[in-house]
Design a protein around this motif. Structure first.
Motif, PDB file in Angstrom:
ATOM      1  N   THR A 222       0.852  -1.181   0.000  1.00  0.00           N
ATOM      2  CA  THR A 222       0.000   0.000   0.000  1.00  0.00           C
ATOM      3  C   THR A 222       0.891   1.235   0.000  1.00  0.00           C
ATOM      4  N   PHE A 223       0.606   2.164  -0.883  1.00  0.00           N
ATOM      5  CA  PHE A 223       1.336   3.430  -0.903  1.00  0.00           C
ATOM      6  C   PHE A 223       0.787   4.340   0.184  1.00  0.00           C
ATOM      7  N   GLU A 224       1.686   5.030   0.876  1.00  0.00           N
ATOM      8  CA  GLU A 224       1.303   6.023   1.868  1.00  0.00           C
ATOM      9  C   GLU A 224       1.811   7.378   1.410  1.00  0.00           C
ATOM     10  N   THR A 225       0.973   8.401   1.540  1.00  0.00           N
ATOM     11  CA  THR A 225       1.400   9.745   1.172  1.00  0.00           C
ATOM     12  C   THR A 225       2.326  10.271   2.264  1.00  0.00           C
ATOM     13  N   GLN A 226       3.536  10.622   1.845  1.00  0.00           N
ATOM     14  CA  GLN A 226       4.525  11.181   2.754  1.00  0.00           C
ATOM     15  C   GLN A 226       5.060  12.455   2.108  1.00  0.00           C
ATOM     16  N   LYS A 227       6.168  12.954   2.620  1.00  0.00           N
ATOM     17  CA  LYS A 227       6.714  14.204   2.089  1.00  0.00           C
ATOM     18  C   LYS A 227       7.108  14.035   0.618  1.00  0.00           C
ATOM     19  N   LEU A 228       6.549  14.868  -0.230  1.00  0.00           N
ATOM     20  CA  LEU A 228       6.859  14.960  -1.659  1.00  0.00           C
ATOM     21  C   LEU A 228       6.500  13.734  -2.490  1.00  0.00           C
ATOM     22  N   GLY A 229       5.735  12.805  -1.908  1.00  0.00           N
ATOM     23  CA  GLY A 229       5.348  11.666  -2.737  1.00  0.00           C
ATOM     24  C   GLY A 229       4.636  10.572  -1.985  1.00  0.00           C
ATOM     25  N   ASP A 230       4.208   9.575  -2.749  1.00  0.00           N
ATOM     26  CA  ASP A 230       3.605   8.375  -2.189  1.00  0.00           C
ATOM     27  C   ASP A 230       4.691   7.308  -2.147  1.00  0.00           C
ATOM     28  N   ILE A 231       4.791   6.622  -0.996  1.00  0.00           N
ATOM     29  CA  ILE A 231       5.872   5.684  -0.742  1.00  0.00           C
ATOM     30  C   ILE A 231       5.314   4.305  -0.385  1.00  0.00           C
ATOM     31  N   ALA A 232       5.943   3.279  -0.928  1.00  0.00           N
ATOM     32  CA  ALA A 232       5.690   1.893  -0.526  1.00  0.00           C
ATOM     33  C   ALA A 232       7.059   1.208  -0.465  1.00  0.00           C
ATOM     34  N   THR A 233       7.195   0.239   0.414  1.00  0.00           N
ATOM     35  CA  THR A 233       8.479  -0.436   0.592  1.00  0.00           C
ATOM     36  C   THR A 233       8.283  -1.942   0.575  1.00  0.00           C
ATOM     37  N   TYR A 234       9.211  -2.641  -0.059  1.00  0.00           N
ATOM     38  CA  TYR A 234       9.193  -4.094   0.048  1.00  0.00           C
ATOM     39  C   TYR A 234      10.619  -4.620   0.080  1.00  0.00           C
ATOM     40  N   LYS A 235      10.742  -5.817   0.640  1.00  0.00           N
ATOM     41  CA  LYS A 235      12.050  -6.449   0.775  1.00  0.00           C
ATOM     42  C   LYS A 235      12.095  -7.687  -0.104  1.00  0.00           C
ATOM     43  N   LEU A 236      13.270  -7.922  -0.679  1.00  0.00           N
ATOM     44  CA  LEU A 236      13.473  -9.089  -1.531  1.00  0.00           C
ATOM     45  C   LEU A 236      14.924  -9.531  -1.385  1.00  0.00           C
ATOM     46  N   LYS A 237      15.116 -10.733  -0.878  1.00  0.00           N
ATOM     47  CA  LYS A 237      16.449 -11.338  -0.758  1.00  0.00           C
ATOM     48  C   LYS A 237      17.490 -10.382  -0.167  1.00  0.00           C
ATOM     49  N   GLY A 238      17.164  -9.799   0.972  1.00  0.00           N
ATOM     50  CA  GLY A 238      18.117  -8.942   1.660  1.00  0.00           C
ATOM     51  C   GLY A 238      18.259  -7.540   1.094  1.00  0.00           C
ATOM     52  N   ARG A 239      17.393  -7.178   0.166  1.00  0.00           N
ATOM     53  CA  ARG A 239      17.403  -5.832  -0.406  1.00  0.00           C
ATOM     54  C   ARG A 239      16.100  -5.142  -0.023  1.00  0.00           C
ATOM     55  N   GLN A 240      16.170  -3.818   0.170  1.00  0.00           N
ATOM     56  CA  GLN A 240      14.966  -3.041   0.451  1.00  0.00           C
ATOM     57  C   GLN A 240      14.721  -2.102  -0.724  1.00  0.00           C
ATOM     58  N   PHE A 241      13.527  -2.181  -1.277  1.00  0.00           N
ATOM     59  CA  PHE A 241      13.129  -1.336  -2.394  1.00  0.00           C
ATOM     60  C   PHE A 241      12.143  -0.295  -1.877  1.00  0.00           C
ATOM     61  N   ILE A 242      12.498   0.973  -2.039  1.00  0.00           N
ATOM     62  CA  ILE A 242      11.601   2.061  -1.665  1.00  0.00           C
ATOM     63  C   ILE A 242      11.017   2.605  -2.965  1.00  0.00           C
ATOM     64  N   LEU A 243       9.718   2.426  -3.118  1.00  0.00           N
ATOM     65  CA  LEU A 243       9.022   2.856  -4.325  1.00  0.00           C
ATOM     66  C   LEU A 243       8.496   4.265  -4.096  1.00  0.00           C
ATOM     67  N   LEU A 244       8.819   5.161  -5.015  1.00  0.00           N
ATOM     68  CA  LEU A 244       8.421   6.565  -4.897  1.00  0.00           C
ATOM     69  C   LEU A 244       7.625   7.007  -6.121  1.00  0.00           C
ATOM     70  N   LYS A 245       6.436   7.537  -5.845  1.00  0.00           N
ATOM     71  CA  LYS A 245       5.648   8.219  -6.876  1.00  0.00           C
ATOM     72  C   LYS A 245       5.599   9.685  -6.447  1.00  0.00           C
ATOM     73  N   PRO A 246       6.459  10.535  -7.027  1.00  0.00           N
ATOM     74  CA  PRO A 246       6.479  11.948  -6.608  1.00  0.00           C
ATOM     75  C   PRO A 246       5.108  12.595  -6.785  1.00  0.00           C
ATOM     76  N   ASN A 247       4.713  13.444  -5.812  1.00  0.00           N
ATOM     77  CA  ASN A 247       3.440  14.165  -5.956  1.00  0.00           C
ATOM     78  C   ASN A 247       3.689  15.632  -6.307  1.00  0.00           C
ATOM     79  N   THR A 248       4.844  15.866  -6.908  1.00  0.00           N
ATOM     80  CA  THR A 248       5.267  17.222  -7.277  1.00  0.00           C
ATOM     81  C   THR A 248       4.901  17.566  -8.720  1.00  0.00           C
ATOM     82  N   PHE A 249       4.230  16.668  -9.410  1.00  0.00           N
ATOM     83  CA  PHE A 249       3.995  16.716 -10.845  1.00  0.00           C
ATOM     84  C   PHE A 249       5.303  16.414 -11.565  1.00  0.00           C
ATOM     85  N   MET A 250       5.165  15.872 -12.739  1.00  0.00           N
ATOM     86  CA  MET A 250       6.282  15.371 -13.537  1.00  0.00           C
ATOM     87  C   MET A 250       7.462  16.347 -13.622  1.00  0.00           C
TER      88      MET A 250
END
Length: 188
Positions: free
Chosen positions: A38-66
């Protein structure tokens, strides 16, 4: 744990959701759906995080417009202490046929205002970008209408397979590195 910032570019608002220019958002939304995130609205964008094989992926959808994406990308790189080489920016590309995937470690903005702003804020052209081909099937002077236009029925039918392949690119980037990922997926 190794961290990666995966920034999908797009414009906020319902009227942009199904447009070609929003492929960065679409890929991250598809990934979030597949991973039950689930994406959560945080500073300057929507953020979701997931882990895969010891790596952390931070997904960012900026809410600043393209066109102002650089501010959000820079903020999250700094906040999460992510090195520049672990940044992957996902964007649309008019110069590639529909659905073609291309990863690059540097380059010009190619006239893309989102990339131009990221380049300006990061003060470098050396950052990883994942370009998703949207083709250039528009008439002269209609570029803006085309990129802000919605997918054709034919494109919509082919999108799920291309989105699945895009998730493979993201995971490979974090697990195998940019060079192996480029060799495996570029032009596919």
């Amino acid at each position: 744990m190794k961290k990666f910032l995966i920034a999908g570019l797009g414009n906020i608002g319902d009227k942009y959701t199904e447009t070609r220019h929003n492929i960065g958002f679409k890929i991250l939304d598809y990934l979030a759906e597949k991973e039950s995130l689930t994406f959560e609205t945080q500073k300057l964008g929507d953020i979701a995080t997931y882990k895969l094989k010891g790596r952390q992926f931070i997904l960012l959808k900026p809410n600043t417009f393209m066109n102002l994406s650089g501010k959000a990308v820079q903020y999250w790189l700094t906040k999460e202490k992510i090195p520049l080489e672990n940044l992957l920016v996902i964007t649309d590309d008019l110069n590639l046929p529909f659905g073609t995937l291309r990863l690059k470690t540097k380059g010009s903005d190619g006239g893309h205002n989102g990339l131009k702003d990221i380049q300006d804020k990061l003060q470098t052209t050396k950052y990883n970008r994942f370009r998703f081909g949207i083709s250039d099937a528009f008439t002269k002077g209609r570029q803006v209408d085309y990129v802000l236009g919605e997918w054709t029925p034919e494109e919509t039918e082919k999108l799920p397979e291309r989105l699945t392949k895009s998730i493979e690119v993201i995971n490979s980037f974090g697990l195998a590195g940019v060079n192996i990922t480029m060799n495996t997926f570029n032009g596919k």
